[in-house]
Design an enzyme around this catalytic site. Structure first.
Site, PDB file in Angstrom:
ATOM      1  N   THR A   1       0.885  -1.367   0.198  1.00  0.00           N
ATOM      2  CA  THR A   1      -0.085  -0.045  -0.085  1.00  0.00           C
ATOM      3  C   THR A   1       0.914   1.326  -0.111  1.00  0.00           C
ATOM      4  OG1 THR A   1      -0.276   0.309   2.248  1.00  0.00           O
ATOM      5  CG2 THR A   1      -1.670  -1.193   1.508  1.00  0.00           C
TER       6      THR A   1
ATOM      7  N   ASP B   1      -3.310   5.965   2.506  1.00  0.00           N
ATOM      8  CA  ASP B   1      -2.699   7.019   2.840  1.00  0.00           C
ATOM      9  C   ASP B   1      -2.635   7.196   4.468  1.00  0.00           C
ATOM     10  OD1 ASP B   1      -2.092   9.519   3.936  1.00  0.00           O
ATOM     11  OD2 ASP B   1      -3.348  10.733   2.649  1.00  0.00           O
TER      12      ASP B   1
ATOM     13  N   ASN C   1       5.417   0.542   7.977  1.00  0.00           N
ATOM     14  CA  ASN C   1       6.675   1.027   7.427  1.00  0.00           C
ATOM     15  C   ASN C   1       6.598   2.508   7.046  1.00  0.00           C
ATOM     16  OD1 ASN C   1       9.259   0.640   5.995  1.00  0.00           O
ATOM     17  ND2 ASN C   1       7.912   1.255   4.376  1.00  0.00           N
TER      18      ASN C   1
ATOM     19  N   LYS D   1      10.367   8.724  15.791  1.00  0.00           N
ATOM     20  CA  LYS D   1      10.732   7.338  16.116  1.00  0.00           C
ATOM     21  C   LYS D   1      10.776   7.106  17.653  1.00  0.00           C
ATOM     22  CE  LYS D   1      10.622   5.996  11.795  1.00  0.00           C
ATOM     23  NZ  LYS D   1       9.781   5.171  11.177  1.00  0.00           N
TER      24      LYS D   1
ATOM     25  N   TYR E   1      12.755  14.128  13.129  1.00  0.00           N
ATOM     26  CA  TYR E   1      12.542  12.600  12.776  1.00  0.00           C
ATOM     27  C   TYR E   1      12.992  11.805  13.920  1.00  0.00           C
ATOM     28  CZ  TYR E   1      13.384   8.174  10.392  1.00  0.00           C
ATOM     29  OH  TYR E   1      13.529   6.941   9.997  1.00  0.00           O
TER      30      TYR E   1
END
Length: 281
Positions: free
Chosen positions: A37, A60, A87, A156, A152
């Site tokens: 996807t 999305d 992912n 995470k 970022y």
């Protein structure tokens, strides 16, 4: 094709050139039924047609409606989702004191809330069958943050916190939660990072422009782990009867493991030197 013995796997963020694309191939090699996807304008890049085990689907991760529809489509076709691989993600490079909040917000929406959005849609179905695996993609920098990538790294780090919580909360329902912490893995991630930097005009940090750009492409050096090798390693471990709680693999994972145990002053010296922040202006 008989589906009774095949795991149904949903993978997000699967455009060609990314690690998600490699995950799809790796799970298909294990004869899983894979749904690759991504958002609409990147779907044309997904060319996995040679495999009879892979189907494509628009999704999305930043849209409640899109996520709900994609999950409903898979459930209506196969009645279950056995493995969710969260992912989808984007880079977010730049000094936190200047990086626009909208840029930060977008990264967190996709990298962090995007994963939780999928979890909340998929968990009811996994809970009803009392089994399933949720694979959340974190990063070594979620544990050891670096300069020029604070946005970022923070997105995470939140994934790590969510995964550690979900692992305990979902245990009564027989659902495994696996946190993947990649090191430097070869993909199109670095080039996409550099491309996003193109329109940025730093003020306080204009003298660090090249160092910031270097951080954007840092994970894509010549020693970076091959994406296919990385994806096959993860898929094999996730499909075990008792998958591990954490999978840390790829170039530089050893270095970051050492840094995670090092005193903060050691980390500060290392990163200040590495990213040209060791001199006062």
């Amino acid at each position: 094709m008989s589906t009774s013995d095949s795991k149904v796997v949903l993978v997000t963020g699967c455009a060609k050139g990314g690690i998600g694309y490699e995950y799809c191939k790796a799970f298909a090699e294990q004869k899983c039924i894979v749904f690759a996807t991504d958002i609409l304008h990147r779907m044309n890049d997904i060319d996995l047609s040679p495999s009879k085990y892979i189907d494509t689907l628009e999704l999305d991760v930043s849209s409640d409606e899109s996520v709900a529809l994609a999950v409903k489509t898979i459930i209506s076709k196969y009645g279950r989702i056995d493995v969710l691989v969260n992912n989808a993600g984007i880079g977010s490079t730049g000094p936190l004191a200047e990086l626009p909040l909208e840029t930060i917000r977008r990264a967190w929406e996709i990298n962090t809330l995007g994963q939780l959005r999928l979890v909340q849609q998929v968990v009811p179905y996994m809970a009803s069958q009392r089994r399933g695996s949720i694979v959340n993609i974190g990063s070594v920098v979620g544990k050891v943050p670096t300069p020029w990538a604070g946005s970022y790294c923070a997105s995470k780090a939140a994934v790590h916190a969510m995964s550690n919580t979900l692992r305990v909360e979902l245990k009564p329902f027989g659902i495994d939660v696996v946190l993947v912490m990649p090191g430097a893995v070869r993909s199109n991630f670095g080039s996409a990072n550099v491309e996003r930097l193109g329109g940025q005009d730093w003020k306080l940090y204009k003298e660090f422009k090249e160092a910031i750009a270097e951080r954007a492409r840092a994970s894509q050096g010549r020693k970076a782990t091959d994406g296919g090798v990385f994806a096959r390693h993860v898929a094999q471990k996730v499909l075990r009867p008792r998958p591990p709680k954490v999978i840390s693999f790829g170039h530089m994972t050893g270095l970051f493991a050492v840094l995670s145990w090092s005193p903060l002053w050691v980390r500060d010296i290392f990163f200040s030197t590495r990213f040209k922040l060791h001199k006062k202006l």
